[in-house]
Design an enzyme around this catalytic site. Structure first.
Site, short mmCIF file in Angstrom:
data_model
loop_
_atom_site.label_atom_id
_atom_site.label_comp_id
_atom_site.label_asym_id
_atom_site.label_seq_id
_atom_site.Cartn_x
_atom_site.Cartn_y
_atom_site.Cartn_z
N PRO A 2 0.82 -1.19 0.00
CA PRO A 2 0.00 0.00 0.00
C PRO A 2 0.86 1.25 0.00
O PRO A 2 1.91 1.29 0.65
CB PRO A 2 -0.78 -0.11 1.31
CG PRO A 2 -0.18 -1.23 2.06
CD PRO A 2 1.01 -1.69 1.36
N GLU A 3 0.38 2.24 -0.72
CA GLU A 3 1.04 3.54 -0.75
C GLU A 3 0.09 4.53 -0.08
O GLU A 3 -0.90 4.13 0.51
CB GLU A 3 1.36 3.92 -2.20
CG GLU A 3 2.12 2.81 -2.93
CD GLU A 3 2.42 3.11 -4.38
OE1 GLU A 3 2.52 4.30 -4.74
OE2 GLU A 3 2.57 2.16 -5.16
#
Length: 284
Positions: A2-3
Site C-alpha cells: 500500500p502507498e
DNA sequence: CGTTACCTGAAA
DNA sequence: TTTCAGGTAACG
C-alpha cells in the site's frame, strides 16, 4: 504494497469505527510476534489492553493510532499487510496474524502474508516524523519546497521520489503514474528536469495520489480497504503493469525496465529521453 | 548510490 | 522450477 492512497483509505474507513473504542484483548500468532514487533506478546498486551483509541492518523505510509495514555500505536503495512474491521465472531481472515479485540464486539484484524509489516508503540511521534519528508498532498507544500527535494540530484527522479526521507507516501505505482502524466522518463537525473516539467510533476504527484484516494486505492493483488473490499484505482492506471499494451495517450507500447531497483513502466514516446547535451541554463 | 535480505505465495 | 511482488533497512 500500500502507498499513501491505500493507507489513507484505510484510515478514513476505520477512524469512525475505532476512535472511542477500548482494546479488550490482543492476540498475535506465535510465529509472527517477533517479526511484527520487538516487544514480547505479554509486553504488547500490557501496553495495549485497557487503552482507548483517541485518534487515527496517517503520516506517509504509516498508520498512527492514538492511545488515551498519550502514546501511539504505529503500524506499517509494508507489502502485504492488511487492517480490517470485523465482527468478533467472523471467521479468520486469510493470513490473519493478529487481532485487537475491541469493546464493542468487533476486532481490528491484522493479516500479512509476507510478514514484513510492523507494529510499534511510541511515546511520541516526533522521531518518526523527523525521518520523513513532506506530505505530497499537503496543501501547504509549495513548489519551491518540492523543487528543493529534486534539485541538484544526479539519481534517477524515480529513486528520489521513492525515498521516503525526501517525500513521504509515494510508492512504485503512483511514481510511475505521476511521471507518465508529467511526461518525464523515470531514469532522468532528478536535477536535470526542466522547470516546466518540474512544475507539471509537482501537480501530477498530487493529482495521481488524490485520484487514488477517490478510487479507494489500487488492488492489483493484496490491498483491501478497512472493510476488506478492493479499491478500483488499478482499473485506471496509465502505465503501471501495462507492459506491452498501448499507451492510452499515443498508442505506443508501454515498456518495462528497472529503475532504482524497482520494476518501472513508461511510454517511450510520451516520456522521451531528456537531451543531456543541451544544458540551457548554463553557458555552453 | 545500487544491491540484498526479510517472507510467503501466485503466476509464468 | 523459476520469477515476481505495491516496502524499507542494512549493506558495500
Amino acid at each position: 504494497m500500500p502507498e499513501l492512497p491505500e493507507v489513507e483509505t484505510i484510515r478514513r474507513d476505520l477512524e469512525p469505527l475505532v476512535v472511542g473504542r477500548q482494546i479488550a484483548g490482543v492476540e498475535v500468532d506465535a510465529g509472527t510476534i517477533h517479526l511484527l514487533t520487538k516487544a514480547p506478546l505479554e509486553a504488547l498486551r500490557s501496553t495495549l489492553v485497557g487503552r482507548e483509541f483517541t485518534s487515527m492518523g496517517r503520516r506517509g505510509k504509516y498508520i498512527l493510532l492514538g492511545l488515551d495514555d498519550g502514546r501511539t500505536l504505529v503500524i506499517h503495512l509494508r507489502m502485504t499487510g492488511r487492517l480490517v474491521w470485523r465482527r468478533h465472531e467472523a471467521p479468520p481472515e486469510p493470513f490473519e496474524r493478529a487481532r485487537l479485540i475491541l469493546d464493542d464486539g468487533h476486532d481490528l484484524r491484522w493479516s500479512d502474508l509476507r510478514k514484513f509489516g510492523t507494529w510499534s508503540v511510541v511515546d511520541d511521534t516526533a522521531g518518526l516524523f523527523a525521518r520523513l519528508g513532506p506530505e505530497p498532498i499537503d496543501a501547504g507544500l509549495t513548489f519551491s519546497q518540492f523543487r528543493a527535494v529534486l534539485a541538484g540530484r544526479k539519481a534517477p527522479v524515480k529513486a528520489v521520489l521513492l525515498d521516503q526521507r525526501r517525500i513521504a507516501g509515494l510508492g512504485n505505482i503512483y511514481v510511475d503514474e505521476a511521471l507518465h502524466e508529467a511526461r518525464i522518463r523515470p531514469d532522468t537525473p532528478a536535477g536535470e528536469i526542466s522547470l516546466t516539467k518540474l512544475k507539471r510533476l509537482f501537480e501530477t504527484t498530487r493529482t495521481v495520489l488524490e485520484r487514488g484516494i477517490e478510487n479507494r486505492g489500487a488492488s492489483f493483488k493484496d490491498y483491501v480497504d478497512g472493510q476488506g473490499q478492493p479499491g478500483t484505482q488499478h482499473l485506471h492506471v496509465q502505465v503501471f503493469r501495462r507492459t506491452g499494451k498501448p499507451c492510452y495517450a499515443c498508442g505506443n507500447m508501454i515498456v518495462r525496465t528497472v529503475v532504482g531497483g524497482r520494476a518501472t513502466h513508461y511510454c517511450p514516446r510520451c516520456q522521451p529521453k531528456a537531451h543531456p547535451s543541451r544544458k540551457v541554463d548554463h553557458a555552453g
